[in-house]
Design an enzyme around this catalytic site. Structure first.
Site, PDB file in Angstrom:
ATOM      1  N   LYS A   1       0.804  -1.239   0.000  1.00 33.79           N
ATOM      2  CA  LYS A   1       0.000   0.000   0.000  1.00 33.79           C
ATOM      3  C   LYS A   1       0.833   1.282   0.000  1.00 33.79           C
ATOM      4  CE  LYS A   1      -2.182  -1.649   3.573  1.00 33.79           C
ATOM      5  NZ  LYS A   1      -3.103  -2.023   4.658  1.00 33.79           N
TER       6      LYS A   1
ATOM      7  N   ASP B   1      -5.445  -5.940  10.579  1.00 31.34           N
ATOM      8  CA  ASP B   1      -6.773  -5.307  10.626  1.00 31.34           C
ATOM      9  C   ASP B   1      -7.911  -6.291  10.372  1.00 31.34           C
ATOM     10  OD1 ASP B   1      -5.912  -5.484   7.994  1.00 31.34           O
ATOM     11  OD2 ASP B   1      -6.551  -3.475   7.405  1.00 31.34           O
TER      12      ASP B   1
END
Ligand code: BGC
Length: 451
Positions: free
Chosen positions: A160, A196
């Protein structure tokens, strides 16, 4: 005024549609390939799915206490105070969000972790938190981490757009502790490290025992699920009859038919050759995919021909953010006026309605493929756990794409219907907003209660 030939345009659009279509048969093949990669990953063999044991199972629902939670993994860094009441309810009395500056994302690891410690410091001050007590901290770190225990794990590789040096191969909890020490913060005890997806699963299943999967469809994408330890041959020394959540790191799944645009996105990314599924699905890349298609059309003389400004600033990499695709996809005005305003701001003025319609169609083509691939990944995991789909499965989902992209969830549900017919209703997608931070706190509480 020049007009592109309607036939040339239509031919090109339908060739694109073919390129991006994921048929039910394609999905069935993806599900099969997922199962193969899952099996290999769980056995410790070469696989595009890392299948990382998290060292935790889903919570019991009676975990209690007050925790500080950190959430690092997207464009923002968050610090939260989380209170668990021991009855399956949580509250978040304080939360602060900090934008992560580019130089911290892409500088040295020390700079990044010093930034994190700085944010924690101001969070403690802003909320008048008494530094004489010691607080258990749960760290949601949303990158591929080879977890070695509940509160320890080394970063395998950045994703990312993060590239901070000196972090890959290091224990991220140790790096956090070092930064806290450098800043003289002594009231924090890091007791849990979680992905997450794992946090999202934990947060939902705290009050819902049917939840056995956590999924992120946001800047990045990933999934985790509950696995019987006897099905994780690479994990030694644990009771085979117990369960553990496995972080799949499905963004790296690579048995996919990629288009020339996907290849371009990959080649110009910071991590070429990796994360193929993420680059076809997640919010960090969808805008760029759509932009490359638009540029292709402009260059072929099929779009924005009335324009003296032609491509506006569309020629710049990443100049179409996924959130604007969302806006175009949701533009319900008869003349697509919101799209026109957006294009105006991009320097593409006086667009013809038919061009705006086409633009909207491309956004839909790209986002529908994303939603269908996301649903394929979920279908693969659900049928891995329960091949006959005999039970109910609640999938805790978070992420801006799922939450905000018009029609995204509906497209996913369509896939479940195509694959499972009447049984599709056994899969529930439950939006678990900001679950990851709360979930990490629940994991920290579970760890504390075990001690
Ligand atoms: C990371 C995962 C994370 C996902 C969603 C991916 O880039 O590798 O660890 O769960 O993004 O945030």
């Amino acid at each position: 005024m020049v007009s592109p030939s309607p036939t040339a345009r239509e031919e090109f659009v339908s060739s694109l549609e073919n390129l991006f279509t994921i048929s039910p048969d394609d999905i069935k093949a993806i599900v099969q390939d997922f199962h193969g990669e899952m099996r290999r990953g769980l056995s410790g063999h070469q696989s595009s799915l890392k299948m990382i044991p998290s060292f935790v199972d889903r919570p019991r629902g009676d975990e209690k206490g007050t925790f500080i939670a950190l959430d690092l993994g997207g464009t923002n860094f968050r610090v939260l105070a989380v209170v668990l009441d021991g009855k399956g309810n949580e509250s978040v009395p304080a939360v602060s969000t900090y934008a992560i500056p580019e130089k911290e994302m892409k500088g040295t690891g020390t700079e990044l972790f010093d930034f994190i410690a700085r944010c924690i410091d101001s969070f403690l001050t802003e909320n008048a938190i008494d530094r004489k007590n010691v607080y258990n901290l749960a760290f949601t770190f949303s990158f591929p981490v080879a977890q070695t225990g509940i509160a320890a794990g080394t970063l395998i590789v950045w994703t990312k757009g993060f590239t901070a040096t000196g972090v890959e191969g290091e224990d991220v909890v140790a790096l956090l502790n070092d930064a806290l020490r450098r800043r003289n913060i002594c009231c924090i005890n890091v007791t849990a490290l979680a992905n997450d997806t794992v946090g999202t699963l934990a947060a939902r299943s705290y009050g819902d025992p049917t939840c056995d999967m956590g999924v992120i469809l946001g800047t990045g994408t990933n999934g985790c699920y509950r696995e019987k330890i006897s099905n994780i041959p690479k994990l030694k020394g644990h009771d085979p009859d117990e369960y553990m959540i496995v972080n799949m790191e499905w963004g790296n799944f690579d048995k996919l038919r990629r288009t020339r645009y996907d290849k371009q996105v990959d080649e110009s990314s910071l991590n070429p050759g990796a994360m193929f599924l993420e680059k076809m699905v997640s919010g960090m890349y969808l805008g760029e995919l759509a932009r490359l298609i638009i540029m292709d059309l402009i260059e072929r003389g099929l779009l924005f021909l009335n324009e003296s400004t032609a491509a506006g600033n569309f020629g710049e990499k990443d100049s179409l953010k996924t959130q604007y695709m969302s806006l175009i996809a949701g533009d319900a005005t008869a003349d697509l006026g919101e799209t026109a305003t957006f294009l105006n701001n991009k320097g593409i003025t006086n667009t013809a309605l038919r061009d705006r319609i086409l633009l909207k169609r491309f956004c839909q083509i790209v986002s529908a493929r994303s939603a269908r691939l996301g649903a394929a990944a979920i279908s693969a995991v659900v049928t891995w756990m329960d091949p006959g789909l005999n039970e109910r499965h609640t999938v805790a989902v978070d992420g801006s794409l799922f939450e905000k992209y018009p029609g995204f969830e509906d497209e996913m549900k369509k896939v479940f219907k195509e694959l499972f017919g009447g049984s599709a209703g056994r899969i529930t997608l439950a939006h678990s907003k900001d679950g990851s931070g709360k979930g990490a706190a629940i994991i920290a509480a579970a760890a504390a209660s075990k001690k």
